[in-house]
Design a protein around this motif. Structure first.
Motif, PDB file in Angstrom:
ATOM      1  N   TYR A 168       0.828  -1.204   0.000  1.00  0.00           N
ATOM      2  CA  TYR A 168       0.000   0.000   0.000  1.00  0.00           C
ATOM      3  C   TYR A 168       0.865   1.258   0.000  1.00  0.00           C
ATOM      4  O   TYR A 168       0.560   2.236  -0.688  1.00  0.00           O
ATOM      5  CB  TYR A 168      -0.916   0.028   1.221  1.00  0.00           C
ATOM      6  CG  TYR A 168      -2.183  -0.755   1.079  1.00  0.00           C
ATOM      7  CD1 TYR A 168      -2.860  -0.804  -0.130  1.00  0.00           C
ATOM      8  CD2 TYR A 168      -2.717  -1.448   2.146  1.00  0.00           C
ATOM      9  CE1 TYR A 168      -4.017  -1.529  -0.255  1.00  0.00           C
ATOM     10  CE2 TYR A 168      -3.880  -2.170   2.027  1.00  0.00           C
ATOM     11  CZ  TYR A 168      -4.522  -2.208   0.820  1.00  0.00           C
ATOM     12  OH  TYR A 168      -5.662  -2.920   0.695  1.00  0.00           O
ATOM     13  N   LEU A 169       1.943   1.229   0.794  1.00  0.00           N
ATOM     14  CA  LEU A 169       2.800   2.425   0.856  1.00  0.00           C
ATOM     15  C   LEU A 169       3.459   2.685  -0.495  1.00  0.00           C
ATOM     16  O   LEU A 169       3.527   3.832  -0.950  1.00  0.00           O
ATOM     17  CB  LEU A 169       3.856   2.258   1.943  1.00  0.00           C
ATOM     18  CG  LEU A 169       3.312   2.358   3.368  1.00  0.00           C
ATOM     19  CD1 LEU A 169       4.429   2.183   4.364  1.00  0.00           C
ATOM     20  CD2 LEU A 169       2.652   3.697   3.584  1.00  0.00           C
ATOM     21  N   VAL A 170       3.913   1.609  -1.155  1.00  0.00           N
ATOM     22  CA  VAL A 170       4.528   1.783  -2.479  1.00  0.00           C
ATOM     23  C   VAL A 170       3.498   2.310  -3.468  1.00  0.00           C
ATOM     24  O   VAL A 170       3.778   3.212  -4.275  1.00  0.00           O
ATOM     25  CB  VAL A 170       5.137   0.448  -2.946  1.00  0.00           C
ATOM     26  CG1 VAL A 170       5.595   0.552  -4.380  1.00  0.00           C
ATOM     27  CG2 VAL A 170       6.307   0.075  -2.089  1.00  0.00           C
ATOM     28  N   ALA A 171       2.266   1.766  -3.381  1.00  0.00           N
ATOM     29  CA  ALA A 171       1.226   2.218  -4.300  1.00  0.00           C
ATOM     30  C   ALA A 171       0.881   3.679  -4.070  1.00  0.00           C
ATOM     31  O   ALA A 171       0.690   4.442  -5.021  1.00  0.00           O
ATOM     32  CB  ALA A 171      -0.016   1.354  -4.133  1.00  0.00           C
ATOM     33  N   LEU A 172       0.842   4.101  -2.798  1.00  0.00           N
ATOM     34  CA  LEU A 172       0.552   5.508  -2.503  1.00  0.00           C
ATOM     35  C   LEU A 172       1.629   6.405  -3.064  1.00  0.00           C
ATOM     36  O   LEU A 172       1.349   7.482  -3.579  1.00  0.00           O
ATOM     37  CB  LEU A 172       0.489   5.719  -0.995  1.00  0.00           C
ATOM     38  CG  LEU A 172      -0.859   5.549  -0.336  1.00  0.00           C
ATOM     39  CD1 LEU A 172      -0.753   5.971   1.106  1.00  0.00           C
ATOM     40  CD2 LEU A 172      -1.855   6.417  -1.044  1.00  0.00           C
ATOM     41  N   ARG A 173       2.870   5.939  -2.960  1.00  0.00           N
ATOM     42  CA  ARG A 173       3.954   6.768  -3.463  1.00  0.00           C
ATOM     43  C   ARG A 173       3.925   6.835  -4.985  1.00  0.00           C
ATOM     44  O   ARG A 173       4.296   7.833  -5.587  1.00  0.00           O
ATOM     45  CB  ARG A 173       5.279   6.198  -2.991  1.00  0.00           C
ATOM     46  CG  ARG A 173       6.378   7.212  -3.025  1.00  0.00           C
ATOM     47  CD  ARG A 173       7.603   6.693  -2.388  1.00  0.00           C
ATOM     48  NE  ARG A 173       8.734   7.232  -3.115  1.00  0.00           N
ATOM     49  CZ  ARG A 173       9.405   6.543  -4.007  1.00  0.00           C
ATOM     50  NH1 ARG A 173       9.066   5.320  -4.264  1.00  0.00           N
ATOM     51  NH2 ARG A 173      10.413   7.084  -4.622  1.00  0.00           N
ATOM     52  N   LYS A 174       3.467   5.744  -5.614  1.00  0.00           N
ATOM     53  CA  LYS A 174       3.418   5.728  -7.059  1.00  0.00           C
ATOM     54  C   LYS A 174       2.317   6.628  -7.605  1.00  0.00           C
ATOM     55  O   LYS A 174       2.481   7.284  -8.598  1.00  0.00           O
ATOM     56  CB  LYS A 174       3.156   4.313  -7.541  1.00  0.00           C
ATOM     57  CG  LYS A 174       4.387   3.552  -7.889  1.00  0.00           C
ATOM     58  CD  LYS A 174       3.997   2.220  -8.424  1.00  0.00           C
ATOM     59  CE  LYS A 174       5.202   1.464  -8.854  1.00  0.00           C
ATOM     60  NZ  LYS A 174       5.929   2.178  -9.902  1.00  0.00           N
ATOM     61  N   TYR A 175       1.161   6.599  -6.963  1.00  0.00           N
ATOM     62  CA  TYR A 175      -0.012   7.203  -7.568  1.00  0.00           C
ATOM     63  C   TYR A 175      -0.486   8.354  -6.688  1.00  0.00           C
ATOM     64  O   TYR A 175      -1.282   8.170  -5.790  1.00  0.00           O
ATOM     65  CB  TYR A 175      -1.104   6.145  -7.702  1.00  0.00           C
ATOM     66  CG  TYR A 175      -2.263   6.592  -8.521  1.00  0.00           C
ATOM     67  CD1 TYR A 175      -2.174   6.654  -9.900  1.00  0.00           C
ATOM     68  CD2 TYR A 175      -3.452   6.944  -7.920  1.00  0.00           C
ATOM     69  CE1 TYR A 175      -3.235   7.067 -10.652  1.00  0.00           C
ATOM     70  CE2 TYR A 175      -4.525   7.359  -8.668  1.00  0.00           C
ATOM     71  CZ  TYR A 175      -4.407   7.406 -10.037  1.00  0.00           C
ATOM     72  OH  TYR A 175      -5.464   7.825 -10.788  1.00  0.00           O
ATOM     73  N   GLN A 176       0.050   9.507  -6.916  1.00  0.00           N
ATOM     74  CA  GLN A 176      -0.370  10.661  -6.138  1.00  0.00           C
ATOM     75  C   GLN A 176      -1.129  11.598  -7.065  1.00  0.00           C
ATOM     76  O   GLN A 176      -0.562  12.247  -7.916  1.00  0.00           O
ATOM     77  CB  GLN A 176       0.849  11.355  -5.546  1.00  0.00           C
ATOM     78  CG  GLN A 176       1.467  10.552  -4.456  1.00  0.00           C
ATOM     79  CD  GLN A 176       2.771  11.141  -3.994  1.00  0.00           C
ATOM     80  OE1 GLN A 176       3.642  11.426  -4.797  1.00  0.00           O
ATOM     81  NE2 GLN A 176       2.917  11.328  -2.713  1.00  0.00           N
TER      82      GLN A 176
END
Lengths: 181, 129
Positions: A65-73
């Motif tokens: 989830y953290l990686v996804a949040l960082r990817k898709y802002q």
């Protein structure tokens, strides 16, 4: 007795994770939630499931989830044009400074989302969740942003450096809770 | 994740052997105690995932992992078949034990490589930005 305490903690953590404004905090609360739920599995005599829940729920899912949040802002920009009719007709092709602003945001690993709005700027400022609100009048361009958003400084510096001929005014609003992530 | 933290990198460097030891313990004791191939493999995959948090570079070899996963999958299919059809007589206690441990080990390695592939594919190649 311990079971009841941890079951109540589960419900509380779930509600807190749903009601936080920032997505990053919600992810952390979800990790704590699955850790507590794995302990409840252990109390009910299912150690196998408890191990799997602790590893997958609180480690791998949290990191994903953290990686996804960082990817898709997502960076949402509201654009309101209240100039005269001739300018409104030109709205079909984007103003050049918006195109370069989008390119700048993509370079900073964000996803600009441009929303053209026909409403007056006051209603946008009052109602919508925005990262930037741009108000285009006859001569000036008013840009509204959150004071707590650290991206605003970079955006202002970039716009002043590259489009100093456009009469850009930047206004920082006080509300900061509506932004996610 | 962009600026590396000295504390996190040193502490995860200290933790690697313990995570590996715990993962192999879960796999090899899976037949007797809670745990097994899947859980131990997920623990082993956590080693690679924490490594991404410390230094996010692309030097991990995904192709090798993919071929390893395929080979392990074929082993997982073939080994029970051979075990079932090799001897018609009753299996002794020792052969059953070795069979269980070997199967858990194979499944653990396969789950580890699968999780690592999924995570690094997601972290490096998805999203497009």
């Amino acid at each position: 007795m311990t079971e009841n305490i941890f079951l109540i903690a589960l419900v509380v953590l779930a509600i807190v994770a749903l009601n936080t404004k920032k997505l990053r905090r919600a992810v952390v609360y979800l990790g704590a939630f699955s850790l507590v739920s794995s302990f409840v599995y252990l109390l009910y005599g299912a150690p196998d499931v408890a191990i799997a829940e602790a590893i997958i729920g609180s480690t791998i899912t949290t990191v994903l989830y953290l990686v996804a949040l960082r990817k898709y802002q997502v960076f949402s920009i509201y654009y309101a044009n209240s100039a005269n009719d001739q300018n409104l007709r030109q709205l079909k092709n984007e103003p050049p400074f918006l195109t370069s602003l989008e390119a700048f945001l993509i370079k900073r690993e964000m996803e600009p989302q441009l929303i053209y709005s026909g409403e007056p700027i006051e209603t946008i400022l009052a109602q919508e969740k925005f990262d930037l609100a741009i108000h285009h009048t006859d001569q000036d361009i008013w840009i509204y942003g959150c004071a707590e958003d650290y991206q605003i400084d970079a955006v202002e510096e970039y716009l002043l450096a590259n489009h100093s001929d456009l009469n850009i005014h930047l206004i920082r609003c006080a509300e900061g809770d509506d932004n996610e992530a | 994740m962009i600026d590396r933290s000295e504390i996190i990198s040193r502490m995860t460097g200290l933790l690697y052997p313990f995570i590996l030891l715990f993962g192999f313990y879960i796999i090899l004791n899976g037949h007797a105690s809670p745990g097994g191939g899947f859980q131990g493999g997920a623990v082993l995959a956590a080693v690679f995932i924490t490594r991404y948090l410390v230094e996010p570079d692309r030097c991990i070899r995904l192709k090798t992992l993919k071929t390893a996963e395929k080979v392990l999958f074929i082993c997982i299919i073939l080994y029970p078949a051979f075990f079932l059809f090799s001897t018609t007589a009753n299996h002794s206690e020792l052969t059953n034990l070795t069979y269980l441990i070997a199967m858990n080990f194979l499944i653990g390695l396969k789950v580890c490589s699968g999780f690592t592939i999924i995570f690094f594919r997601f972290a490096f190649y998805e999203g497009g930005i």
